[in-house]
Write an enzyme that holds these catalytic residues in place. Structure first.
Site, PDB file in Angstrom:
ATOM      1  N   LYS A   1       0.823  -1.212   0.000  1.00  0.00           N
ATOM      2  CA  LYS A   1       0.000   0.000   0.000  1.00  0.00           C
ATOM      3  C   LYS A   1       0.859   1.264   0.000  1.00  0.00           C
ATOM      4  O   LYS A   1       0.608   2.187  -0.779  1.00  0.00           O
ATOM      5  CB  LYS A   1      -0.927  -0.031   1.216  1.00  0.00           C
ATOM      6  CG  LYS A   1      -1.828   1.169   1.378  1.00  0.00           C
ATOM      7  CD  LYS A   1      -2.993   0.879   2.290  1.00  0.00           C
ATOM      8  CE  LYS A   1      -2.634   0.113   3.514  1.00  0.00           C
ATOM      9  NZ  LYS A   1      -1.743   0.853   4.460  1.00  0.00           N
TER      10      LYS A   1
ATOM     11  N   THR B   1       4.018   1.485  -0.906  1.00  0.00           N
ATOM     12  CA  THR B   1       4.741   1.498  -2.174  1.00  0.00           C
ATOM     13  C   THR B   1       3.865   2.063  -3.290  1.00  0.00           C
ATOM     14  O   THR B   1       4.314   2.859  -4.115  1.00  0.00           O
ATOM     15  CB  THR B   1       5.197   0.066  -2.535  1.00  0.00           C
ATOM     16  OG1 THR B   1       5.931  -0.456  -1.429  1.00  0.00           O
ATOM     17  CG2 THR B   1       6.051   0.053  -3.771  1.00  0.00           C
TER      18      THR B   1
ATOM     19  N   ARG C   1       2.379   8.297   6.965  1.00  0.00           N
ATOM     20  CA  ARG C   1       2.675   8.347   8.392  1.00  0.00           C
ATOM     21  C   ARG C   1       4.146   8.036   8.669  1.00  0.00           C
ATOM     22  O   ARG C   1       4.836   7.467   7.839  1.00  0.00           O
ATOM     23  CB  ARG C   1       1.804   7.325   9.143  1.00  0.00           C
ATOM     24  CG  ARG C   1       0.324   7.630   9.113  1.00  0.00           C
ATOM     25  CD  ARG C   1      -0.475   6.477   9.692  1.00  0.00           C
ATOM     26  NE  ARG C   1      -0.313   5.265   8.896  1.00  0.00           N
ATOM     27  CZ  ARG C   1      -0.585   4.042   9.335  1.00  0.00           C
ATOM     28  NH1 ARG C   1      -1.011   3.866  10.572  1.00  0.00           N
ATOM     29  NH2 ARG C   1      -0.423   2.990   8.545  1.00  0.00           N
TER      30      ARG C   1
ATOM     31  N   LYS D   1       7.257  -6.119  11.349  1.00  0.00           N
ATOM     32  CA  LYS D   1       6.710  -5.435  10.180  1.00  0.00           C
ATOM     33  C   LYS D   1       7.810  -4.924   9.250  1.00  0.00           C
ATOM     34  O   LYS D   1       7.661  -4.915   8.030  1.00  0.00           O
ATOM     35  CB  LYS D   1       5.827  -4.271  10.633  1.00  0.00           C
ATOM     36  CG  LYS D   1       5.157  -3.508   9.500  1.00  0.00           C
ATOM     37  CD  LYS D   1       4.177  -2.479  10.083  1.00  0.00           C
ATOM     38  CE  LYS D   1       3.485  -1.684   8.991  1.00  0.00           C
ATOM     39  NZ  LYS D   1       4.369  -0.737   8.305  1.00  0.00           N
TER      40      LYS D   1
ATOM     41  N   ALA E   1      -3.652   1.890  12.924  1.00  0.00           N
ATOM     42  CA  ALA E   1      -4.970   1.834  12.283  1.00  0.00           C
ATOM     43  C   ALA E   1      -5.849   0.732  12.847  1.00  0.00           C
ATOM     44  O   ALA E   1      -7.041   0.687  12.556  1.00  0.00           O
ATOM     45  CB  ALA E   1      -4.821   1.635  10.775  1.00  0.00           C
TER      46      ALA E   1
ATOM     47  N   PHE F   1      -3.498  -0.263   7.153  1.00  0.00           N
ATOM     48  CA  PHE F   1      -4.084  -1.591   7.022  1.00  0.00           C
ATOM     49  C   PHE F   1      -5.148  -1.634   5.918  1.00  0.00           C
ATOM     50  O   PHE F   1      -5.096  -0.866   4.969  1.00  0.00           O
ATOM     51  CB  PHE F   1      -4.625  -2.090   8.361  1.00  0.00           C
ATOM     52  CG  PHE F   1      -3.555  -2.321   9.381  1.00  0.00           C
ATOM     53  CD1 PHE F   1      -2.450  -3.095   9.076  1.00  0.00           C
ATOM     54  CD2 PHE F   1      -3.632  -1.763  10.648  1.00  0.00           C
ATOM     55  CE1 PHE F   1      -1.447  -3.318  10.012  1.00  0.00           C
ATOM     56  CE2 PHE F   1      -2.637  -1.975  11.594  1.00  0.00           C
ATOM     57  CZ  PHE F   1      -1.545  -2.760  11.271  1.00  0.00           C
TER      58      PHE F   1
ATOM     59  N   PHE G   1       3.730  -8.264  -9.168  1.00  0.00           N
ATOM     60  CA  PHE G   1       4.826  -9.126  -8.744  1.00  0.00           C
ATOM     61  C   PHE G   1       5.313  -9.899  -9.969  1.00  0.00           C
ATOM     62  O   PHE G   1       4.519 -10.223 -10.867  1.00  0.00           O
ATOM     63  CB  PHE G   1       4.367 -10.112  -7.664  1.00  0.00           C
ATOM     64  CG  PHE G   1       4.352  -9.545  -6.267  1.00  0.00           C
ATOM     65  CD1 PHE G   1       5.268  -9.953  -5.309  1.00  0.00           C
ATOM     66  CD2 PHE G   1       3.406  -8.589  -5.901  1.00  0.00           C
ATOM     67  CE1 PHE G   1       5.262  -9.436  -4.031  1.00  0.00           C
ATOM     68  CE2 PHE G   1       3.379  -8.066  -4.623  1.00  0.00           C
ATOM     69  CZ  PHE G   1       4.311  -8.491  -3.678  1.00  0.00           C
TER      70      PHE G   1
ATOM     71  N   TRP H   1       7.054  -0.675  -8.282  1.00  0.00           N
ATOM     72  CA  TRP H   1       8.126  -1.277  -7.482  1.00  0.00           C
ATOM     73  C   TRP H   1       9.346  -1.554  -8.356  1.00  0.00           C
ATOM     74  O   TRP H   1      10.485  -1.305  -7.958  1.00  0.00           O
ATOM     75  CB  TRP H   1       7.617  -2.587  -6.855  1.00  0.00           C
ATOM     76  CG  TRP H   1       8.597  -3.216  -5.907  1.00  0.00           C
ATOM     77  CD1 TRP H   1       8.697  -3.011  -4.559  1.00  0.00           C
ATOM     78  CD2 TRP H   1       9.639  -4.157  -6.229  1.00  0.00           C
ATOM     79  NE1 TRP H   1       9.725  -3.752  -4.038  1.00  0.00           N
ATOM     80  CE2 TRP H   1      10.326  -4.473  -5.043  1.00  0.00           C
ATOM     81  CE3 TRP H   1      10.062  -4.761  -7.418  1.00  0.00           C
ATOM     82  CZ2 TRP H   1      11.391  -5.366  -4.993  1.00  0.00           C
ATOM     83  CZ3 TRP H   1      11.133  -5.649  -7.377  1.00  0.00           C
ATOM     84  CH2 TRP H   1      11.779  -5.951  -6.173  1.00  0.00           C
TER      85      TRP H   1
END
Length: 558
Positions: free
Chosen positions: A73, A75, A96, A107, A275, A303, A383, A411
């Protein structure tokens, strides 16, 4: 093909002096308070000077429920911001700050990945500009002043059994969840039960992220309820006379931080409420400032859309008078396969049927976001293992839901890979008027607000609240807090309170274990299921593999 790691890419970044990044948004060097060469705070004086400008378009990036397969998210948020700049738009990103606890837990970092990152990555994931330390200090000052007041005679008649202000530390430490303080005799005060939350769960964090300016910040800090008397009347932080000094500690932290993407586009990184136990959004002051300076502002909510986006729309937008022009829901083929029943170890093989089976989770999030009156675009975060047939299955499903999915390769390729997504988002905004509205009104009862989210967003049969909780909510309504929005604290991994229940389940209830009043932040927290306000470290924490290499560089942080 061997891909470079995120940290390798970040270290090779060609960063520009932060003054040049500020100039892109019309911020002069005199209005930047530099922290080194590549990060700065934007002065409150400058923020005050641009308030009469027209707002740009606000784009919210959210996602399906997180899976171990990864969604990307942040990224995608960064990639979309770069993509908008690539197609000739004046765009800024708002995300954030990272919490140290999860960074050293499981994480990892929170600055994007691949060629869609915000830099300086190491500093952002460590101490950055000290905002979290300031929040921890302000929170701790109030904690100390409460116990000090009790020690010196307790003129406010605080019932020491009903001190609701917990302590905080910015680390995952399960041993501190429930503690006993003031042991050791008369000189140390009166023993009582207490506990710690993680800093990002602090009401001070939530207030900093919702306050419009320093005056609003001080008022909200004073409005926090820290304890109750024997007659159950509340004791506020202003009664302890702590809110002025707390504001002093938060004076610099209140100013938004500006940094840059790998492609030297401006990014505001400010605030970091969780979140799943807070409202999970970038600060109001950073977002509203960015909207005065850029034509498009891309921000994210923590999230999945059932948590972060719901709170962004029902809490942050309501309180700050914001209205997003579009919502981007991030999904991956891998996550669709996991939702469709494929084990993580088997995600590399093509499985179109599993993709189709897993799309129900995505569909529910699309429908939920549309229920707020905002147009939705789906970003398929690419991906290398994705096959054309799997990607097409997602696109076909999203089309059947009345939206469009765009494959984005940010990415791997940076803005070149996100230009199509950026173009589609702009087209969507220009072709659709946003009719944004929260899904419940201010004057709805608190229990009904909780039930509305449980049934309309999670699709539960009901929110289960025992009589004690219902009585507590009614008491707060009688005290004048009934107009507040509710902040649902539950697992991020599922629409239910069972983190293992993937997909789009039905036929379940949402058990509400506890409710807390955050009177200063301006919301009521409903704690559902087994969610914790102080996380623990995993069996093998990330910290075990973090250290300095021979060149003095940080290794293992991301």
């Amino acid at each position: 093909m061997a891909f470079k790691t995120d940290i390798q890419i970040a270290r090779e970044a060609s960063k520009r002096p932060i003054q040049e990044i500020g100039e892109k948004l019309g911020i002069s060097s005199a209005d930047l308070l530099p922290y080194g060469h590549d990060k700065a705070k934007v002065s409150q004086q400058f923020i005050n000077s641009v308030q009469d400008r027209k707002d740009g378009k606000l784009i919210l990036v959210t996602a399906i429920n997180p899976t171990p397969a990864g969604e990307g998210k942040t990224t995608t948020t960064v990639g979309l911001g770069d993509g908008l700049n690539r197609i000739g738009k004046n765009a800024a990103v708002c995300i954030r700050e990272a919490s140290l606890g999860p960074n050293f837990g499981m994480k990892g970092g929170a600055a994007g990945g691949g060629y869609a990152q915000i830099v300086p990555m190491e500093e952002m994931n460590l101490h950055f500009t000290g905002d979290f330390h300031a929040i921890t200090s302000a929170h701790s000052l109030l904690s100390a002043m409460i116990d000090n007041h009790i020690y010196w005679g307790n003129s406010l008649e605080i019932d020491t059994r009903r001190v609701v202000w917990r302590r905080v530390v910015d680390m995952n430490d399960r041993a501190l969840r429930q503690i006993t303080t003031s042991l050791g005799g008369v000189a140390n005060g009166f023993p009582r039960e207490a506990g710690f939350d993680i800093t990002v769960a602090s009401e001070v964090m939530a207030i900093l992220c919702l306050a419009k300016n320093l005056e609003d910040l001080q008022t909200r800090l004073g409005d926090m309820i820290v304890a109750y008397r024997r007659d159950k009347s509340p004791v506020f932080a202003r009664d302890i006379k702590a809110h002025g000094a707390m504001t002093v500690l938060l004076k610099d932290a209140m100013q938004p931080n500006i940094v840059q993407t790998l492609e030297n586009n401006p990014a505001f990184v400010h605030g970091g409420p969780f979140a799943n136990i807070a409202h999970g959004c970038n600060s109001v002051i950073a977002t509203t400032t960015a909207l005065k300076l850029a034509d498009y502002v891309v921000t994210e909510a923590g999230f999945g859309a059932d948590l972060g986006a719901e709170k962004f729309l029902n809490i942050k937008c309501r309180k700050a008078g914001l209205a997003p022009s579009a919502v981007v829901v991030v999904a991956t083929v891998r996550a669709m396969k996991m939702n469709g029943g494929v084990a993580k170890a088997d995600l590399g093989g093509e499985n179109v049927d599993a993709v189709k089976n897993g799309c129900a989770n995505l569909g529910r999030h699309i429908e939920n976001m549309k229920s707020f009156g905002v147009p939705v675009v789906v970003a398929i975060n690419h991906f290398v293992t994705d096959t054309d047939a799997e990607v097409q299955a997602v696109k076909d499903y999203v089309a059947s839901q009345g939206s469009e999915a765009v494959l984005s390769r940010h990415w791997e390729l940076g803005s070149e890979g996100s230009a199509d997504l950026a173009t589609k988002v702009v087209e969507t905004i220009e072709a659709n008027e946003s009719n944004f509205a929260p899904i419940y009104p201010d004057d709805m009862g608190l229990a009904d607000k909780i039930n509305t989210i449980a049934t309309k967003i999670y699709r539960a049969d009901s929110a289960q609240m025992d009589q004690k909780i219902l009585n507590q909510l009614k008491e707060w309504e009688d005290q004048g807090y009934g107009n507040l929005p509710v902040c649902m604290a539950k697992t991020q991994y599922s629409f239910t309170t069972d983190p293992n229940e993937r997909g789009a389940p039905t036929g379940f209830d949402i058990p509400v274990r506890e409710v807390r009043l955050s009177a200063g932040a301006g919301f009521v927290v409903a704690i559902c299921g087994e969610i914790m306000t102080m996380p623990g470290l995993p069996r093998v924490p990330s910290a075990e593999s973090i250290g300095l290499n021979d060149a003095g560089e940080v290794e293992g942080l991301f």
